[in-house]
Design an enzyme around this catalytic site. Structure first.
Site, mmCIF file in Angstrom:
data_model
loop_
_atom_site.group_PDB
_atom_site.id
_atom_site.type_symbol
_atom_site.label_atom_id
_atom_site.label_comp_id
_atom_site.label_asym_id
_atom_site.label_seq_id
_atom_site.Cartn_x
_atom_site.Cartn_y
_atom_site.Cartn_z
ATOM 1 N N GLU A 79 38.905 54.533 38.020
ATOM 2 C CA GLU A 79 38.548 53.233 38.629
ATOM 3 C C GLU A 79 38.774 53.053 39.923
ATOM 4 O O GLU A 79 37.921 52.541 40.674
ATOM 5 C CB GLU A 79 39.181 52.218 37.591
ATOM 6 N N TYR B 245 39.816 43.296 39.193
ATOM 7 C CA TYR B 245 39.072 44.132 38.245
ATOM 8 C C TYR B 245 39.615 45.392 37.609
ATOM 9 O O TYR B 245 39.705 45.501 36.654
ATOM 10 C CB TYR B 245 37.975 44.513 39.176
ATOM 11 N N ASP C 67 33.060 43.794 37.394
ATOM 12 C CA ASP C 67 32.412 44.629 38.395
ATOM 13 C C ASP C 67 30.901 44.244 38.828
ATOM 14 O O ASP C 67 30.512 43.381 37.955
ATOM 15 C CB ASP C 67 32.370 46.122 38.338
#
Ligand code: SF4
Length: 370
Positions: free
Chosen positions: A52, A135, A153
């Protein structure tokens, strides 16, 4: 897409049945990615976190080789914490947004020092770690720990704004999108749900021409029913990027070494290597003044053309100078010799050298050798 919209499909409010349709689709159509586990299985927090962080502002295709390389070098958070920052920056070179690499390293150390080498499970706790924002904390909590969290996102933002036909322009519309996204997260498969939304946004509900005809959510989609899918999410007009200008000096020693300088740790490209240059400023510095800041006294050749590189908040326009200097060339004091080092041109790939600096060196060497 418009022909589907004109058929006046029966519209239902998005809810548990929508989620079920999306998860069924994910079970058969998901993207196979190296950091993922099979549907219903939780991935390791380290793998989710690493992927990520790399995926922020970077495409899946560009990330995959870096992700594999990092896992090979540092298979656990403990191993990454023990690595040298320089080594991590060098392995990151080319991915851009280098503060991510520094934060990655700081975060690994904090997990080892303060959390006994285990990632915390809760979104709120994860958010206290360096480089982990709303996020990423939600993505790790949902995908690695099965917490009922809603990562949002760009892909998910697009799907949600279309599904509910939310029209408030971004960025003001973000909190509303987050509320609607959270309202859909199922208690049993929150991680799969998050990844399904990411995949739908990346492969079906794409920015310019969503494939509504093959979308598993077409009977739930308010934007499709209204014929405005491709217009969403609306965005407030962007301010134009300011321009910064500078003069860079590529010094090639007779033994094949190139002069590089370490940037200060804090700030843009912090801790990375650079080609020595004048300050990056809005004003145009005259050539004579720029040459007074050259790191070595030499007969500098102005390389034709300009190297342009776009950062998030500005555009950099670089004039490049080139000189071949003797092996015992001494550096000017203002070049800060303690921050400089000579690196052989054939070994540059192993250094923490950002893409913009590689561009500058290539520009000088190819024009010189033309
Ligand atoms: Fe709606 Fe079309 Fe996006 Fe599916 S692909 S969510 S139908 S806009």
């Amino acid at each position: 897409m418009s022909s589907v919209a004109q058929k006046q499909l029966p519209l239902r409010p998005a809810g548990p049945a929508t989620v079920e349709r999306l998860l069924d689709w994910y079970d058969t159509e998901r993207r196979e990615l190296p950091w993922r586990r099979a549907p219903g299985k939780r991935a390791k927090a380290y793998n989710v976190w690493l992927s990520e962080i790399m995926l922020q502002q970077t495409t899946v295709k560009a990330v995959i080789p870096y992700y594999k390389d990092f896992l090979r070098r540092w298979p656990t958070v403990g191993k990454l914490a023990k690595a040298d920052l320089d080594e991590v920056l060098a392995a990151w070179a080319g991915l851009g947004y280098y503060s991510r690499a520094r934060n990655l390293h700081a975060c690994a150390r904090m997990i080892v020092d303060e959390y006994g080498g285990q990632f915390p499970r809760a979104e709120r706790e994860l958010r206290k770690l360096p480089g982990i924002g709303p996020y990423t904390s939600a993505a790790i909590a949902a995908i690695a720990f099965g917490e009922k969290a809603a990562p949002v996102d760009g892909n998910i933002e697009r799907v949600v704004s279309r599904l509910f036909a939310l029209q408030l322009p971004l960025p003001a519309g973000k909190p509303e999108i987050k509320r609607y996204a959270s309202s859909l997260v199922p208690a049993d498969r929150p991680g799969d749900f998050a990844q399904a939304m990411m995949d739908l946004g990346a492969t079906v509900c794409t920015p310019k021409s969503p494939s509504c005809l093959t979308c598993p959510l077409q009977i739930d989609c308010h934007a499709l029913a209204k014929g405005i899918a491709a217009e969403l999410p609306r965005k407030a007009p962007k301010a134009e990027r300011p321009v910064r200008r500078a003069h860079a000096f590529v010094a090639l020693r007779e033994d094949g070494d190139i002069l590089l300088r370490r940037r200060p740790t804090a700030g843009l490209l912090g801790g990375m290597l650079e080609v020595p240059s004048t300050d990056w400023v809005a004003a145009n510095l005259a050539k004579a003044k720029a040459l007074r800041e050259a790191p070595v006294t030499s007969d500098w050749w102005k390389v034709p053309g300009t190297v342009v590189h776009t950062f998030t908040h500005f555009r950099l326009e670089m004039q490049v100078y080139f000189a071949v200097v003797p092996t015992d060339a001494s550096l000017q004091l203002w070049a800060e010799p303690e921050r400089c080092k000579w690196v052989n041109r054939r070994k540059l790939h192993g250094e923490a050298l950002p893409s913009v600096m590689k561009k500058i060196i290539n520009h000088a060497l190819t024009r010189h050798e033309d």
